[in-house]
Scaffold this motif. Structure first.
Motif, mmCIF file in Angstrom:
data_model
loop_
_atom_site.group_PDB
_atom_site.id
_atom_site.type_symbol
_atom_site.label_atom_id
_atom_site.label_comp_id
_atom_site.label_asym_id
_atom_site.label_seq_id
_atom_site.Cartn_x
_atom_site.Cartn_y
_atom_site.Cartn_z
ATOM 1 N N LEU A 60 -8.230 -2.939 3.383
ATOM 2 C CA LEU A 60 -7.211 -2.434 2.839
ATOM 3 C C LEU A 60 -6.280 -1.623 3.777
ATOM 4 C CD1 LEU A 60 -8.687 -1.559 -0.559
ATOM 5 C CD2 LEU A 60 -6.983 -3.275 -0.355
ATOM 6 N N TRP A 62 -7.160 -10.597 -11.043
ATOM 7 C CA TRP A 62 -7.631 -9.618 -10.437
ATOM 8 C C TRP A 62 -9.263 -9.643 -9.837
ATOM 9 C CZ3 TRP A 62 -4.911 -6.471 -7.761
ATOM 10 C CH2 TRP A 62 -3.487 -6.002 -8.263
ATOM 11 N N ILE A 89 -5.762 0.254 -4.501
ATOM 12 C CA ILE A 89 -4.506 -0.391 -4.777
ATOM 13 C C ILE A 89 -3.608 0.162 -5.578
ATOM 14 C CG2 ILE A 89 -3.511 -2.654 -5.629
ATOM 15 C CD1 ILE A 89 -6.029 -4.132 -4.547
ATOM 16 N N GLN A 90 -4.040 0.870 -6.619
ATOM 17 C CA GLN A 90 -3.310 1.734 -7.647
ATOM 18 C C GLN A 90 -2.501 2.577 -6.751
ATOM 19 O OE1 GLN A 90 -5.303 1.819 -11.529
ATOM 20 N NE2 GLN A 90 -3.522 0.866 -12.106
ATOM 21 N N GLN A 150 4.456 -12.477 -10.327
ATOM 22 C CA GLN A 150 3.186 -12.957 -10.109
ATOM 23 C C GLN A 150 2.665 -14.161 -10.965
ATOM 24 O OE1 GLN A 150 1.460 -9.274 -10.265
ATOM 25 N NE2 GLN A 150 1.041 -9.210 -8.405
ATOM 26 N N HIS A 208 -3.305 1.934 3.703
ATOM 27 C CA HIS A 208 -2.416 2.592 2.881
ATOM 28 C C HIS A 208 -1.554 3.458 3.978
ATOM 29 C CE1 HIS A 208 -1.435 6.028 -0.185
ATOM 30 N NE2 HIS A 208 -0.597 5.076 -0.184
ATOM 31 N N PHE A 267 -2.884 -1.706 0.078
ATOM 32 C CA PHE A 267 -2.668 -3.075 0.068
ATOM 33 C C PHE A 267 -3.535 -4.067 0.809
ATOM 34 C CE2 PHE A 267 0.073 -1.457 3.436
ATOM 35 C CZ PHE A 267 -0.143 -2.277 4.317
ATOM 36 N N LEU A 268 -3.802 -5.245 0.257
ATOM 37 C CA LEU A 268 -4.872 -5.944 1.176
ATOM 38 C C LEU A 268 -4.203 -6.382 2.459
ATOM 39 C CD1 LEU A 268 -5.627 -8.536 -1.813
ATOM 40 C CD2 LEU A 268 -7.250 -6.580 -0.953
ATOM 41 N N SER A 269 -5.130 -6.365 3.406
ATOM 42 C CA SER A 269 -4.639 -6.644 4.790
ATOM 43 C C SER A 269 -5.685 -7.543 5.513
ATOM 44 C CB SER A 269 -4.545 -5.353 5.656
ATOM 45 O OG SER A 269 -5.733 -4.844 6.254
#
Length: 157
Positions: free
Chosen positions: A65, A55, A136-137, A10, A67, A141-143
């Motif tokens: 998001l 962040w 996220i942890q 990153q 999952h 994930f972002l979508s």
């Protein structure tokens, strides 16, 4: 540190942004190289501050998001004060939503008794971005929100 340090990959992707960040701190390349050698703790702090800034920006813009796990799909839409969720659960234990076949099975069986669907809403009790970071942890994930929007449209009709 509020979130987590960015990975080496990153940082590599954000090389230009990091250089700009250092420039705002009046740190040029020579000084940065010197900091890394002579004051590694200061260099570490700079990496942490930059990571949190990145962040914070990403989380502030986060809207959807997703999952996926073997038998569940969690879909989230994040608003300013709360998060809306759609949870899909396969009632067929052999289903694996982590595979292409599992997703095809979901498509074929979406509105049958083999899929349990729950809709929920949770008000953010802490900082919005910290709450999203926690998701996220845990593996979200972002979508683009396409799946959430499709299912939500059907549920609302």
């Amino acid at each position: 540190m509020k979130y987590a340090r960015l990975t080496k990959e990153q940082f590599d992707e954000l090389h230009a942004e990091f250089a700009s960040f250092l420039a705002t701190q009046a740190i040029d390349k020579a000084e940065w190289d010197s900091l890394k050698i002579n004051k590694p703790e200061v260099a570490e702090q700079e990496l942490d501050v930059f990571s949190d800034l990145i962040w914070e920006g990403v989380l502030s813009r986060a809207e959807f998001l997703e999952h996926f796990s073997k038998n569940h799909i969690f879909l989230f839409q994040c608003f300013e004060t709360h998060v809306q969720s759609i949870v899909l659960k396969s009632m067929v234990p052999e289903t694996d939503f982590l595979t292409k076949d599992g997703l095809q099975w979901l498509s074929d069986n979406m509105f049958t008794e083999t899929i349990e669907m729950k809709v929920g809403k949770k008000v953010f009790t802490e900082d919005r971005n910290a709450s999203i970071f926690e998701l996220i942890q845990q593996g979200a994930f972002l979508s683009d929100g396409q799946l959430f929007k499709q299912i939500n449209t059907i549920l609302e009709s």
